[in-house]
Design a protein around this motif. Sequence first.
Motif, short mmCIF file in Angstrom:
data_model
loop_
_atom_site.label_atom_id
_atom_site.label_comp_id
_atom_site.label_asym_id
_atom_site.label_seq_id
_atom_site.Cartn_x
_atom_site.Cartn_y
_atom_site.Cartn_z
N LYS A 196 -12.43 25.25 -1.80
CA LYS A 196 -13.35 24.13 -2.02
C LYS A 196 -12.74 22.78 -1.62
CE LYS A 196 -16.19 26.95 -3.96
NZ LYS A 196 -17.22 27.54 -3.13
N GLY A 197 -11.47 22.75 -1.31
CA GLY A 197 -10.83 21.50 -0.92
C GLY A 197 -10.53 20.58 -2.10
N TYR A 198 -10.54 21.14 -3.31
CA TYR A 198 -10.33 20.34 -4.52
C TYR A 198 -8.89 20.51 -4.99
CZ TYR A 198 -10.63 18.97 -9.45
OH TYR A 198 -10.41 18.38 -10.67
N LYS A 199 -8.12 19.41 -4.97
CA LYS A 199 -6.75 19.41 -5.48
C LYS A 199 -6.51 18.10 -6.21
CE LYS A 199 -5.05 20.40 -1.34
NZ LYS A 199 -4.06 20.57 -0.29
N VAL A 200 -5.96 18.18 -7.42
CA VAL A 200 -5.60 16.99 -8.20
C VAL A 200 -4.20 17.21 -8.75
CG1 VAL A 200 -6.13 15.60 -10.22
CG2 VAL A 200 -7.98 16.52 -8.86
N LYS A 201 -3.33 16.23 -8.55
CA LYS A 201 -1.97 16.30 -9.05
C LYS A 201 -1.72 15.11 -9.96
CE LYS A 201 2.83 16.48 -7.59
NZ LYS A 201 3.75 16.45 -6.45
N ASN A 202 -1.35 15.37 -11.20
CA ASN A 202 -1.03 14.32 -12.17
C ASN A 202 0.32 14.63 -12.80
OD1 ASN A 202 -3.36 12.68 -12.08
ND2 ASN A 202 -4.49 14.20 -13.26
N GLY A 203 0.96 13.60 -13.31
CA GLY A 203 2.22 13.75 -14.03
C GLY A 203 2.10 13.14 -15.41
N HIS A 204 2.96 13.60 -16.32
CA HIS A 204 2.95 13.09 -17.69
C HIS A 204 4.37 13.08 -18.23
CE1 HIS A 204 1.66 12.40 -21.78
NE2 HIS A 204 2.41 13.42 -22.17
N ARG A 205 4.73 11.98 -18.93
CA ARG A 205 6.01 11.90 -19.62
C ARG A 205 5.75 11.54 -21.06
NH1 ARG A 205 10.61 8.71 -16.60
NH2 ARG A 205 11.82 9.83 -18.15
#
Length: 103
Positions: free
Chosen positions: A81-90
């Motif tokens: 689907k072409g859907y990519k999300v990258k998040n980070g958390h500290r």
Amino acid sequence: MFAIVTIAGQQFKVEQDQEIFVHKINAEAGDSVSFDEVHLITDGDDTSVGAPLLDSASVGATVVEHIKGDKVIVFKKKRRKGYKVKNGHRQHFTKIKIDSISA
């Protein structure tokens, strides 16, 4: 001697002069804090269990420092689907040193 105490919504088994990391507490480094939600205290053969808490029992501690934990990567993807999300958390933590356990 050790105690089971609730600190910032989590239960910890603590001993005197132990240093632990807990979720962030609103106190400055060097401040003394007291935790009154004590569930169990044991001293050798003598054990006191609360139902659910012990009255007049407390754990005293000193705030050592505030730190951030390691980065956790959160990656979401839906294939084809072409859907990519990258998040980070500290996560924010507070390092405390247990000074006293009183029954």
